[in-house]
Design a protein around this motif. Sequence first.
Motif, mmCIF file in Angstrom:
data_model
loop_
_atom_site.group_PDB
_atom_site.id
_atom_site.type_symbol
_atom_site.label_atom_id
_atom_site.label_comp_id
_atom_site.label_asym_id
_atom_site.label_seq_id
_atom_site.Cartn_x
_atom_site.Cartn_y
_atom_site.Cartn_z
ATOM 1 N N SER A 43 0.556 -1.338 0.077
ATOM 2 C CA SER A 43 -0.028 0.090 0.269
ATOM 3 C C SER A 43 1.152 1.200 0.202
ATOM 4 O O SER A 43 1.900 0.908 0.478
ATOM 5 N N LYS A 44 0.817 2.441 -0.597
ATOM 6 C CA LYS A 44 0.761 3.122 -0.205
ATOM 7 C C LYS A 44 1.111 3.759 1.100
ATOM 8 O O LYS A 44 2.386 4.815 1.372
ATOM 9 N N GLU A 45 0.578 3.696 1.928
ATOM 10 C CA GLU A 45 1.150 4.403 3.524
ATOM 11 C C GLU A 45 1.964 3.483 4.168
ATOM 12 O O GLU A 45 3.008 3.598 4.469
ATOM 13 N N ASP A 46 2.649 2.153 4.065
ATOM 14 C CA ASP A 46 3.182 1.351 4.269
ATOM 15 C C ASP A 46 4.883 1.988 3.579
ATOM 16 O O ASP A 46 5.401 1.457 3.779
ATOM 17 N N ALA A 47 4.122 1.879 2.104
ATOM 18 C CA ALA A 47 5.595 2.058 0.851
ATOM 19 C C ALA A 47 6.267 3.271 1.645
ATOM 20 O O ALA A 47 7.713 3.360 1.698
ATOM 21 N N GLU A 48 5.653 4.058 2.243
ATOM 22 C CA GLU A 48 6.131 5.555 2.252
ATOM 23 C C GLU A 48 6.772 5.128 4.057
ATOM 24 O O GLU A 48 7.547 5.704 4.408
ATOM 25 N N GLU A 49 5.946 3.967 4.939
ATOM 26 C CA GLU A 49 6.324 4.266 5.795
ATOM 27 C C GLU A 49 7.391 3.583 5.829
ATOM 28 O O GLU A 49 8.671 3.950 6.968
ATOM 29 N N VAL A 50 7.568 2.289 4.930
ATOM 30 C CA VAL A 50 9.569 1.574 4.827
ATOM 31 C C VAL A 50 10.566 2.406 4.380
ATOM 32 O O VAL A 50 11.365 2.628 5.075
ATOM 33 N N VAL A 51 10.607 3.128 3.850
ATOM 34 C CA VAL A 51 11.027 4.141 3.048
ATOM 35 C C VAL A 51 11.624 5.662 3.761
ATOM 36 O O VAL A 51 12.660 5.241 4.717
ATOM 37 N N GLN A 52 10.329 5.657 4.739
ATOM 38 C CA GLN A 52 11.172 7.061 6.029
ATOM 39 C C GLN A 52 11.617 6.724 7.341
ATOM 40 O O GLN A 52 13.010 6.828 7.243
ATOM 41 N N ASP A 53 11.766 4.471 7.173
ATOM 42 C CA ASP A 53 12.554 4.124 7.823
ATOM 43 C C ASP A 53 14.146 3.962 7.518
ATOM 44 O O ASP A 53 15.246 3.832 8.250
ATOM 45 N N ILE A 54 14.442 3.382 6.059
ATOM 46 C CA ILE A 54 15.573 2.897 5.766
ATOM 47 C C ILE A 54 16.213 4.640 5.550
ATOM 48 O O ILE A 54 16.880 4.155 5.983
ATOM 49 N N LEU A 55 15.239 5.550 5.321
ATOM 50 C CA LEU A 55 16.257 6.740 5.099
ATOM 51 C C LEU A 55 16.747 7.592 6.501
ATOM 52 O O LEU A 55 17.469 7.395 6.865
ATOM 53 N N HIS A 56 15.667 7.096 7.473
ATOM 54 C CA HIS A 56 16.269 7.261 8.852
ATOM 55 C C HIS A 56 18.133 6.776 8.894
ATOM 56 O O HIS A 56 18.369 6.829 9.712
ATOM 57 N N GLN A 57 17.727 5.627 8.584
ATOM 58 C CA GLN A 57 18.527 4.917 9.571
ATOM 59 C C GLN A 57 19.593 5.199 8.095
ATOM 60 O O GLN A 57 20.958 5.378 9.116
ATOM 61 N N LEU A 58 20.077 5.289 7.572
ATOM 62 C CA LEU A 58 20.514 6.128 7.071
ATOM 63 C C LEU A 58 21.855 7.038 7.631
ATOM 64 O O LEU A 58 22.860 6.925 7.315
ATOM 65 N N TRP A 59 21.429 7.870 8.166
ATOM 66 C CA TRP A 59 22.374 9.024 8.517
ATOM 67 C C TRP A 59 22.856 8.293 9.719
ATOM 68 O O TRP A 59 24.065 8.768 9.934
ATOM 69 N N TYR A 60 22.730 6.800 10.244
ATOM 70 C CA TYR A 60 23.649 6.049 11.108
ATOM 71 C C TYR A 60 24.822 5.063 10.809
ATOM 72 O O TYR A 60 25.886 5.056 10.791
#
Length: 199
Positions: A43-60
């Motif tokens: 779903s669009k909502e799940d896709a956005e949540e997954v991507v946000q999580d991955i991109l937040h991990q990127l900082w570390y």
Amino acid sequence: MEFNKDDKQDFAAFKSGDDAGYIHLFRRFYHPLCLFALQFKISKEDAEEVVQDILHQLWYKKNDFDSLNKLASFLYVSTRNATLNRLDRNKRLLKNQEQFHVESAASDILNAEQFQNMVYAETLSQLHEAFKKLPTQCAKVMTMLYLEGHTVAEVVEQLQITASTVYVQKKKGIDYLKEYLKPEDYFLITLLLSGFLKN
């Protein structure tokens, strides 16, 4: 995957710990990664949540990458795995996806279909950006025809213009792409417009 000068500068800034570099990379990859995740029928909502999580991990993980290509590969592989895990958790995997999950979730590379989906997402994102630079009516016509999948008749009805105007604006849009895009980008976008890259 090709990156422009700004992408490379943002990567260098991100590597040095600059917040602005990270924010620019977040924005650069957010839309293409969402489009990529959607190829797995999430779903669009799940896709956005997954991507946000991955991109937040990127900082570390800024010290884990010695090139922008490796960073991009990490983002796409991580998005694929997280999306499959989300589908699995929600019990929405189809039968033919279950075996695919077992075979590919542990892999560090994208298979041919996933690579095509990545190219599709990146190219579609470029198309969005290119259309933003078109004159207003031309942008509306191109967006409705190529991004929203409307027919010429539907564009005529919704925009209250003639069919000949639609074709003129379509030609203007394609001429713009030829003039302003790099040859390799225009080639990929031409494939997308023709439906060749569409699943």
